[in-house]
Design a protein around this motif. Structure first.
Motif, PDB file in Angstrom:
ATOM      1  N   PRO A  18      72.321  49.612  29.285  1.00 47.66           N
ATOM      2  CA  PRO A  18      73.743  49.870  29.183  1.00 47.66           C
ATOM      3  C   PRO A  18      74.535  49.313  30.262  1.00 47.66           C
ATOM      4  O   PRO A  18      74.305  48.932  31.418  1.00 47.66           O
ATOM      5  N   GLU A  19      75.991  48.871  29.964  1.00 48.59           N
ATOM      6  CA  GLU A  19      76.894  48.486  31.080  1.00 48.59           C
ATOM      7  C   GLU A  19      77.480  49.766  31.922  1.00 48.59           C
ATOM      8  O   GLU A  19      77.169  50.777  31.638  1.00 48.59           O
ATOM      9  N   PRO A  20      77.781  49.343  33.270  1.00 46.22           N
ATOM     10  CA  PRO A  20      77.772  50.565  34.280  1.00 46.22           C
ATOM     11  C   PRO A  20      79.011  51.052  33.950  1.00 46.22           C
ATOM     12  O   PRO A  20      78.976  52.333  34.470  1.00 46.22           O
ATOM     13  N   ASP A  21      80.041  50.815  33.034  1.00 42.56           N
ATOM     14  CA  ASP A  21      81.098  51.746  32.872  1.00 42.56           C
ATOM     15  C   ASP A  21      81.353  51.872  31.172  1.00 42.56           C
ATOM     16  O   ASP A  21      80.700  50.927  30.625  1.00 42.56           O
ATOM     17  N   ALA A  22      81.871  52.997  30.799  1.00 41.27           N
ATOM     18  CA  ALA A  22      81.832  53.310  29.466  1.00 41.27           C
ATOM     19  C   ALA A  22      82.771  52.236  28.591  1.00 41.27           C
ATOM     20  O   ALA A  22      82.653  51.907  27.353  1.00 41.27           O
ATOM     21  N   ALA A  23      83.839  51.627  29.112  1.00 35.40           N
ATOM     22  CA  ALA A  23      84.864  50.841  28.661  1.00 35.40           C
ATOM     23  C   ALA A  23      84.102  49.586  28.306  1.00 35.40           C
ATOM     24  O   ALA A  23      84.131  48.810  27.258  1.00 35.40           O
ATOM     25  N   ALA A  24      83.470  49.278  29.375  1.00 30.13           N
ATOM     26  CA  ALA A  24      82.589  47.696  29.115  1.00 30.13           C
ATOM     27  C   ALA A  24      81.449  47.862  27.939  1.00 30.13           C
ATOM     28  O   ALA A  24      81.317  47.180  27.385  1.00 30.13           O
TER      29      ALA A  24
END
Length: 421
Positions: free
Chosen positions: A23-29
């Motif tokens: 997964p990407e490091p932040d939720a929005a990304a």
């Protein structure tokens, strides 16, 4: 395949790729990446069908026959299509552009989703009786899978149920699952599917739903992987069934017409049903200067599904039971045509010559010609050309250089087999 199937499978594979990458490091990304990969894979899984705009280049039916599943369904053109698709995403989707700039894993996943979608489209189209020529310009032959019906509900269920299970809100998730089940029940009631096929599809859907529920912490990855495995297993079963069907039909044709040379068997699978098959055989009859077309139906397990029980809405009724085994095989139509007429038309009528770059089972009368893969003999279908009416018109242009499926009947100089299976 139809574009609903292409879309559902593209969404499913896009989601599986997303859930298989860290997964990407932040939720929005991560939300942007999920939307990006589902969108890219779904669009790529439909992109080759943009060739429908090219069907107007020449008159019907040749425009559709020669330019649909044409150059955009080749591996060479696929490279350009991937570049165009990803370029449009970069230009028109600011959030995706920002993500792709900053995340190497998102860039690789997007490229993988685009490649997967294109390859899925060409592969799935190659599984049915229509055919593709993916290796043009290096090999212009048609490749026919003859394995899967053009509208296949197994794929709807295999990917539709895991995708629906991923929806967080209960109401839309339930509505989608009810809609899918309702469509399956409806097409069964309309006699496109057998009730046994419906039971198998519902059982598959229930199994995938159970996997999605048990593994709900993995964002649907196990259910999607199980759907992919079920799809591959279905294709494998169809391949085994096709091998048995070809052997049965070849043996029967040899018994009925020992003096003829069987050239081809165009097989049409029934949806979600490896037991029932429709076929058209093409044989040369050198002794009489002609060729022989037969159309029939076969059941691999007549004790379970006699050939008369195969859904009539798919390929018609089993009207003439075979004398040796009427529960297993039935004939519908046959026709004998002149090789001299076929070759003369191909040589002297440029519209007919262009049509022969598509026709795999050409039935020719005094004014019209029809590829009988899609209708009973004597009936028109989307492939029918009124070659006599257009004989005096200017030759169609541009005509792709696809190999002639029936080069073996035309006695062309390159009369090697131009049909690959």
């Amino acid at each position: 395949m139809d574009n609903i199937t292409h879309s559902v499978v593209g969404l499913g594979i896009g989601a599986l790729i997303d859930r298989s990458v860290a997964p990407e490091p932040d939720a929005a990304a991560q939300r942007t990446r999920t939307r990006l990969l589902l969108t890219v894979c779904c669009l790529a899984s439909n992109f080759p069908d943009l060739d429908l705009v090219l069907t107007r280049l020449i008159e019907a039916p040749l425009g559709y026959l020669l330019h649909h599943r044409g150059h955009t369904h080749t591996l060479v053109a696929g490279i350009a299509e991937i570049a165009v698709l990803l370029g449009l995403v970069w230009l028109l989707w600011p959030a995706a552009r920002t993500l792709l700039r900053t995340s190497p894993r998102a860039r690789m996943a997007a490229l993988g989703a685009a490649c997967a979608g294109l390859l899925l489209h060409m592969t799935m189209d190659g599984l049915n009786v229509y055919g593709v020529h993916p290796f043009w310009p290096f090999d212009a032959r048609w490749f026919y899978g003859d394995l899967v019906f053009i509208v296949e509900p197994v794929f709807w269920v295999a990917f539709g149920v895991p995708l629906a299970a991923m929806i967080g809100r209960r109401l839309p998730r339930t509505l989608l699952l009810v809609l899918l089940a309702g469509v399956l029940v409806g097409v069964t009631a309309l006699r496109y599917l057998q009730w046994g096929s419906l039971a198998g599809l519902l059982a598959l859907g229930a199994a995938l739903g159970w996997i999605a529920w048990r593994r709900r912490g993995d964002r649907g990855r196990h259910a999607l992987a199980a759907g992919l495995a079920a799809s591959l297993a279905f294709v494998a079963v169809q391949a085994l069934a096709l091998h048995a069907v070809r052997a049965d039909v070849a043996q029967t044709v040899a018994r009925l017409d020992p003096g003829e040379a069987l050239l081809d068997m165009a097989m049409t699978a029934y949806p979600a049903n490896p037991l029932c098959w429709s076929f058209v055989t093409v044989a040369s009859d050198a002794a009489h200067g002609g060729y022989h077309l037969r159309r029939g139906l076969l059941s691999l397990a007549p004790g379970v599904t006699p050939v008369t029980a195969c859904p009539a809405r798919i390929a018609g009724q089993a009207t003439q039971p075979d004398a040796a085994d009427g529960a297993r095989l039935a004939w519908q139509h046959e026709a004998r045509h002149s090789l001299a007429q076929l070759r003369d038309l191909q040589k002297n009528n440029c519209h007919f010559d262009a049509w022969m770059r598509f026709a795999r089972a050409p039935s020719v009368d005094a004014a019209e010609a029809t590829d009988v893969r899609w209708s009973p003999f004597g009936n028109r279908n989307f492939s029918t050309i009124d070659y006599a009416a257009v004989a005096a018109q200017p030759c169609p242009q541009p005509v792709p250089d696809w190999s002639y499926p029936r080069a073996d009947l035309l006695q062309r100089p390159d009369a090697r087999a131009e049909v690959a299976r």
